[in-house]
Motif scaffolding. Structure first.
Motif, PDB file in Angstrom:
ATOM      1  N   TRP A  32     -16.667  -5.429  -0.223  1.00 43.67           N
ATOM      2  CA  TRP A  32     -16.949  -5.056  -1.559  1.00 43.67           C
ATOM      3  C   TRP A  32     -17.080  -6.326  -2.316  1.00 43.67           C
ATOM      4  O   TRP A  32     -16.213  -7.397  -2.032  1.00 43.67           O
ATOM      5  CB  TRP A  32     -16.052  -4.169  -2.522  1.00 43.67           C
ATOM      6  N   ALA A  39     -20.705  -3.915  -5.955  1.00 44.86           N
ATOM      7  CA  ALA A  39     -21.088  -3.114  -5.099  1.00 44.86           C
ATOM      8  C   ALA A  39     -19.941  -3.101  -3.816  1.00 44.86           C
ATOM      9  O   ALA A  39     -19.205  -3.886  -3.363  1.00 44.86           O
ATOM     10  CB  ALA A  39     -22.290  -3.610  -4.306  1.00 44.86           C
ATOM     11  N   ILE A  66     -25.989  -4.821  -3.510  1.00 49.85           N
ATOM     12  CA  ILE A  66     -25.740  -3.799  -2.694  1.00 49.85           C
ATOM     13  C   ILE A  66     -26.225  -4.307  -1.032  1.00 49.85           C
ATOM     14  O   ILE A  66     -25.627  -3.746  -0.258  1.00 49.85           O
ATOM     15  CB  ILE A  66     -26.704  -2.619  -3.026  1.00 49.85           C
ATOM     16  N   THR A 112     -23.005   2.517  -2.164  1.00 52.40           N
ATOM     17  CA  THR A 112     -23.355   2.032  -3.738  1.00 52.40           C
ATOM     18  C   THR A 112     -24.807   2.452  -3.679  1.00 52.40           C
ATOM     19  O   THR A 112     -25.702   2.017  -2.981  1.00 52.40           O
ATOM     20  CB  THR A 112     -22.941   0.659  -3.955  1.00 52.40           C
ATOM     21  N   SER A 137     -20.782   3.402  -7.394  1.00 58.37           N
ATOM     22  CA  SER A 137     -20.251   3.360  -5.781  1.00 58.37           C
ATOM     23  C   SER A 137     -19.288   4.642  -5.878  1.00 58.37           C
ATOM     24  O   SER A 137     -18.445   5.030  -6.607  1.00 58.37           O
ATOM     25  CB  SER A 137     -19.140   2.054  -5.827  1.00 58.37           C
TER      26      SER A 137
END
Length: 274
Positions: free
Chosen positions: A209, A235, A129, A115, A98
């Protein structure tokens, strides 16, 4: 403090946003098996210097970090997800990287993260992701006049629930403009219809995230790097978005980036753009 920008000021932020997008595209191009994180850091330093931009990270010393931060990009690997301190680490096949960067140009800031997978991609890594990318696009869609901050938070949370990922609420999105962090805070989990009413001129850095199996975090000994508490992979996706009278304006969209369509937990797994 919450500040609303004029259309001309948003365009000045867009200049910074396009450069941030360029940097993240370059990081995606360079990140490969055998590349050291410090080499990526120094390459980005060179790009910032050549452009005449200003790093928002250099000398950054918030209450949660062991400051001042003396790097220009955050690079977080595998179970690390936020504020990764570039260090002497050589990328390996299958690593999840990331990259998060914020810069200012002529006094106006932009912030973005992506990412990527280095080398061979595992399906479960592509999946998380994809989840953050979909959550980011769902958040952007809610960034319209008359909606509320809670509508953005709820949109992110809904995608996380669909994928079965827990959501941490300690770190999330934020306002941005003349400084990297302005009000309001934008949690990645919340209830629709709550919070500040969105108005044209508000600029937000939206950043879902997720960690695969926990919402708890731990810090490295460096005082900056944040990891999932159970070591599960993570991610992070982020864009700077301006609310306008019309559609949301994404100031940091990469040229090769196709917005992730909402597909849910069984959706197509995206390839990584350059």
């Amino acid at each position: 403090m919450i500040e609303f920008k004029t259309p001309a000021e948003i365009q000045r932020m867009h200049v910074a946003g396009r450069f941030v997008a360029e940097v993240l595209s370059e990081v995606g191009r360079l990140a490969d098996v055998g590349v050291n994180l410090l080499d990526l850091e120094h390459h980005v330093r060179g790009m910032i210097k050549q452009r005449g931009a200003e790093s928002c990270y250099w000398d950054y010393a918030p209450s949660f970090g062991r400051g001042p931060f003396r790097n220009v990009i955050c690079l977080s690997v595998n179970d690390a997800v936020l504020h990764g301190l570039p260090h002497d680490y050589t990328l390996r096949d299958g690593d999840v990287l990331s990259a998060d960067i914020a810069v200012g140009i002529d006094g106006w800031m932009a912030d973005s993260a992506r990412t990527i997978i280095v080398g061979t991609a595992a399906e479960e890594d592509l999946r998380i992701i994809r989840a953050t990318e979909e959550a980011l696009e769902a958040a952007i869609e809610m960034a319209r006049p008359g909606n509320r901050v809670g509508d953005i938070s709820a949109a992110i949370w809904a995608v996380a629930r669909d994928y079965g990922y827990p959501v941490n609420t300690e770190f999330g999105g934020h306002g941005i403009g003349r400084t990297m962090h302005e009000g309001p805070h934008v949690s990645n989990k919340g209830r629709a219809g709550r919070g500040l009413t969105l108005r044209p001129g508000l600029a937000l850095a939206l950043e879902p995230w997720f960690a695969r199996t926990t919402d708890q975090i731990i810090y490295d000994a460096d005082g900056w790097t944040i990891r999932s508490a159970d070591g599960s992979r993570t991610a992070h996706a982020e864009h700077t978005v301006a609310i306008t009278e019309d559609a949301p304006l994404v100031l940091t969209r990469r040229a090769s980036e196709a917005p992730a369509a909402r597909a849910g937990s069984t959706g197509h797994l995206s390839a990584q753009d350059a």
